[in-house]
Design a protein around this motif. Structure first.
Motif, short mmCIF file in Angstrom:
data_model
loop_
_atom_site.label_atom_id
_atom_site.label_comp_id
_atom_site.label_asym_id
_atom_site.label_seq_id
_atom_site.Cartn_x
_atom_site.Cartn_y
_atom_site.Cartn_z
N TRP A 2 -7.76 0.99 -16.06
CA TRP A 2 -7.71 1.23 -14.72
C TRP A 2 -7.75 0.07 -13.74
O TRP A 2 -8.88 -0.93 -14.00
N ARG A 3 -7.10 -0.24 -12.66
CA ARG A 3 -7.23 -1.28 -11.85
C ARG A 3 -7.37 -0.86 -10.41
O ARG A 3 -6.96 0.22 -9.96
N VAL A 4 -7.52 -1.77 -9.64
CA VAL A 4 -7.73 -1.65 -8.34
C VAL A 4 -7.13 -2.70 -7.73
O VAL A 4 -7.55 -3.91 -7.98
N GLU A 5 -6.11 -2.74 -6.72
CA GLU A 5 -5.42 -3.71 -6.18
C GLU A 5 -5.84 -3.78 -4.57
O GLU A 5 -5.80 -2.94 -3.88
N PHE A 6 -6.36 -5.00 -4.39
CA PHE A 6 -6.73 -5.40 -2.89
C PHE A 6 -5.54 -6.05 -2.24
O PHE A 6 -5.10 -7.09 -2.51
N ARG A 7 -5.22 -5.44 -1.16
CA ARG A 7 -3.85 -5.93 -0.53
C ARG A 7 -3.72 -6.51 1.00
O ARG A 7 -2.73 -6.76 1.21
N PRO A 8 -4.78 -6.25 1.66
CA PRO A 8 -4.70 -6.64 3.14
C PRO A 8 -4.65 -7.99 3.30
O PRO A 8 -4.32 -8.36 4.70
N MET A 9 -5.15 -9.13 2.66
CA MET A 9 -5.16 -10.41 2.97
C MET A 9 -4.09 -11.21 3.32
O MET A 9 -2.81 -11.13 2.76
N GLU A 10 -4.01 -12.03 4.29
CA GLU A 10 -2.91 -12.77 4.90
C GLU A 10 -2.91 -13.94 3.99
O GLU A 10 -4.04 -14.57 3.73
N VAL A 11 -1.60 -14.35 3.50
CA VAL A 11 -1.40 -15.57 2.72
C VAL A 11 -1.97 -17.01 3.62
O VAL A 11 -1.53 -16.87 5.00
N GLN A 12 -2.56 -17.61 2.97
CA GLN A 12 -3.16 -18.98 3.70
C GLN A 12 -1.96 -20.08 3.38
O GLN A 12 -1.17 -20.21 2.50
N MET A 13 -1.95 -21.10 4.14
CA MET A 13 -0.94 -22.16 4.00
C MET A 13 -1.18 -23.23 2.77
O MET A 13 -0.32 -23.68 2.38
N THR A 14 -2.46 -23.21 2.41
CA THR A 14 -2.87 -24.33 1.27
C THR A 14 -3.43 -23.34 0.33
O THR A 14 -3.95 -22.31 0.13
N ASP A 15 -3.12 -24.13 -1.11
CA ASP A 15 -3.82 -23.36 -2.31
C ASP A 15 -5.52 -23.41 -2.38
O ASP A 15 -5.86 -22.34 -2.81
N GLN A 43 -0.07 0.03 1.19
CA GLN A 43 -1.31 0.19 1.94
C GLN A 43 -2.59 -0.93 1.54
O GLN A 43 -2.47 -1.68 0.65
N THR A 44 -3.55 -0.61 2.23
CA THR A 44 -4.66 -1.70 2.06
C THR A 44 -5.18 -1.89 0.47
O THR A 44 -5.56 -3.00 0.26
N LEU A 45 -5.33 -0.78 -0.09
CA LEU A 45 -5.54 -0.75 -1.58
C LEU A 45 -4.68 0.29 -2.18
O LEU A 45 -3.98 1.13 -1.54
N ARG A 46 -4.41 -0.12 -3.51
CA ARG A 46 -3.83 0.90 -4.61
C ARG A 46 -4.72 1.05 -5.78
O ARG A 46 -5.08 0.01 -6.48
#
Length: 545
Positions: free
Chosen positions: A310-323, A295-298
């Motif tokens: 303790w960690r928070v994973e932010f997961r919703p972002m679309e990968v971009q074409m360039t670094d 899901q969007t966060l973990r």
């Protein structure tokens, strides 16, 4: 993803050499670490769901130093350089969400395999061999397709995403190390409303589950006073037995409900040798459920017997074409998270409105065509509200307690991004005094980023206000400004999103027949153009550095 080019036939296909490539890269990385005498700064490469994928992470977590923040882009470039250096001469690594010709009839992989043999996914379009052969991946796919409770069918038209296509897409993820569990829960909640803007054994019929494993999260979990019960306003079924067990052992109501909600899901893969474990020294049983909720966060507890917190994973972002773009969004989310904690901002809106935002964010050209629910007043009540932020021109650095930052007894600025933010006590006038519906309104993304009216300064201005509390040299400030400028231009429409750029490229290609078909020729030219753009930007970056 790794693509392989045939310039003679003008074709670009997915290269299914993941195992061979990873074996070579992992040896190279080990040799580099050995030569340097340390491994922390050497990136790592990992297998992923698709056999054409390479997952890469930094060798060690970034610190709060400004130079570390600004090393994100160079680290991404270094990882791409390493990968490319040890591929075949006609293979190229790409950071794209999905391959344009994924699942088309005919040949789109190298080597070619017939989808008729797709025994785990039952797919009509993707061969079995496109999936990583490790038992976990085909087992997950087989369960998701064949489970009678999921009612999923692979028999969908080629214009719709198939189940296994969803697993063959890529994204950009960030994991935050929190100071403690309290801060981790606070950060998790604060990023829930941000997620749409940055844009996934039970008994039969035991629970009716409103959301999939790939959706937005369903619950806020912080015990901080800003989190009102009214914000958790959607159905989020939980396992009563697990909930009661957690409560009996002293876990609070919100966190117990969150974990019990995770455990309404089936474990997708169980290895017989891993069934009997000592849970005091292993998290595997918990992670078997946790890691298959995409899901969007973990919210990530510390591993057993580890120094990791303790960690928070932010997961919703679309990968971009360039670094450069991937670094922009990574750095922006990090800075925004620090601004939220530093100024003790309140971003809560009902979860139902977050879900509505997620649905809107997935529409075409959502950046400009959609409005999103967002909180009107993000500052806590009382004197802690920095009036300087509202005008976006802060004069004195403000701490999370609302007062000036003191260094050696005088006003000063911090040398690095802080990781621990003690929560201020609840103000006397903090009790809710109106309807929750009055706390938010619909805003354009440009208003959310740049501000609306006198009360809401916008996320970009909040980040600028936070930057004013840091002691940075001019060169670092210029680099960060270049990052924030991309966010600003994407928001106001002067710079196209990756999706818009790709769509415009295809629609303007001479061979496109406006029939929704991305031909082999169009796909080849598109992939060549993306690679040329990445190489050009890298050469420019090298000349500047």
């Amino acid at each position: 993803m790794v693509a392989i080019f045939d310039d003679k036939d003008k074709s670009a296909k997915l290269s299914l050499r993941q195992t061979e490539i990873l074996t070579k890269l992992q040896k190279i990385v080990a040799d580099i670490a050995s030569d340097r005498g340390e491994s922390e700064s050497v990136p790592t490469f990992h297998p992923e769901y698709g056999r054409f994928m390479l997952e890469s992470t930094p060798g060690s977590p970034y610190t709060g130093e400004i130079r570390d923040l600004l090393s994100v882009e160079s680290n991404m470039r270094y990882r791409r350089h390493l990968a490319r250096k040890y591929l075949k001469s006609n293979e190229v690594p790409f950071t794209m969400t999905s391959f344009p010709r994924m699942g088309v009839p005919g040949v789109f992989t190298e080597p070619y395999y017939d989808p008729v043999d797709a025994v785990s996914s039952h797919s009509l379009f993707l061969p079995e061999e496109i999936t990583n052969p490790h038992a976990r991946f085909p087992s997950v796919t087989l369960y998701l397709v064949t489970s009678p409770r999921l009612n999923l069918s692979p028999l969908v038209g080629p214009s719709l995403p198939t189940l296994d296509e969803d697993g063959a897409q890529s994204c950009l993820q960030i994991t935050f190390q929190a100071c403690n569990i309290t801060e981790a829960r606070r950060l998790y909640d604060a990023l829930i409303p941000i997620a749409p803007l940055m844009r996934q054994p039970l008994k039969e019929n035991r629970f009716r589950i409103p959301k999939s494993r790939y959706a937005s999260v369903s619950l806020y979990i912080s015990e901080y006073w800003m989190n009102q019960p009214a914000y958790n306003d959607i159905e989020a079924p939980h396992d009563p037995a697990i909930y009661e067990r957690l409560r009996k052992h002293g876990v609070d109501e919100l966190l117990s409900r969150h974990i019990a909600h995770l455990f309404i899901r089936d474990p997708l893969v169980i290895f017989s040798e891993s069934i009997d474990q000592d849970d005091t020294i292993s998290n595997d049983h918990f992670e078997n459920i946790q890691s298959t909720n995409w899901q969007t966060l973990r919210f990530k507890p510390p591993p057993a017997n580890s120094s990791i917190g303790w960690r928070v994973e932010f997961r919703p972002m679309e990968v971009q074409m360039t670094d450069f773009e991937n670094a922009v969004f990574s750095v922006f989310v990090v800075l925004l998270s620090r601004a939220i904690l530093h100024f003790n901002l309140n971003l809560y809106i009902p979860i139902s409105k977050v879900d509505a935002n997620m649905a809107r964010a997935q529409k075409r050209d959502a950046v400009h065509s959609q409005k999103f629910y967002f909180r009107k007043d993000v500052f806590p009540p009382g004197p802690s509200q920095p009036s300087s932020i509202a005008s976006s021109c802060p004069s004195t650095p403000v701490s999370e307690h609302g007062g000036p930052i003191l260094l050696n007894g005088v006003n000063g600025k911090e040398k690095k991004l802080r990781n621990c933010y003690p929560l201020p006590p609840k103000p006397d006038d903090a009790s809710p005094s109106g309807a929750v519906d009055d706390e938010y309104e619909e805003m354009t993304l440009q208003e959310i980023m740049n501000g609306k009216g006198s009360a809401f300064p916008g996320l970009l201005n909040l980040v600028y206000a936070y930057l004013e509390t840091l002691d940075m040299d001019e060169e670092s400030a210029r680099e960060i400004e270049a990052y924030l400028d991309l966010i600003r231009r994407r928001t106001n429409g002067s710079l196209r999103t990756a999706a818009s750029w790709i769509r415009n490229f295809v629609r303007s290609h001479p061979a496109y027949k406006f029939d929704s078909v991305v031909s082999q020729e169009i796909n080849y030219d598109l992939m060549v153009a993306v690679d040329e753009m990445c190489v050009s930007l890298h050469m420019r970056w090298m000349s500047d550095h």
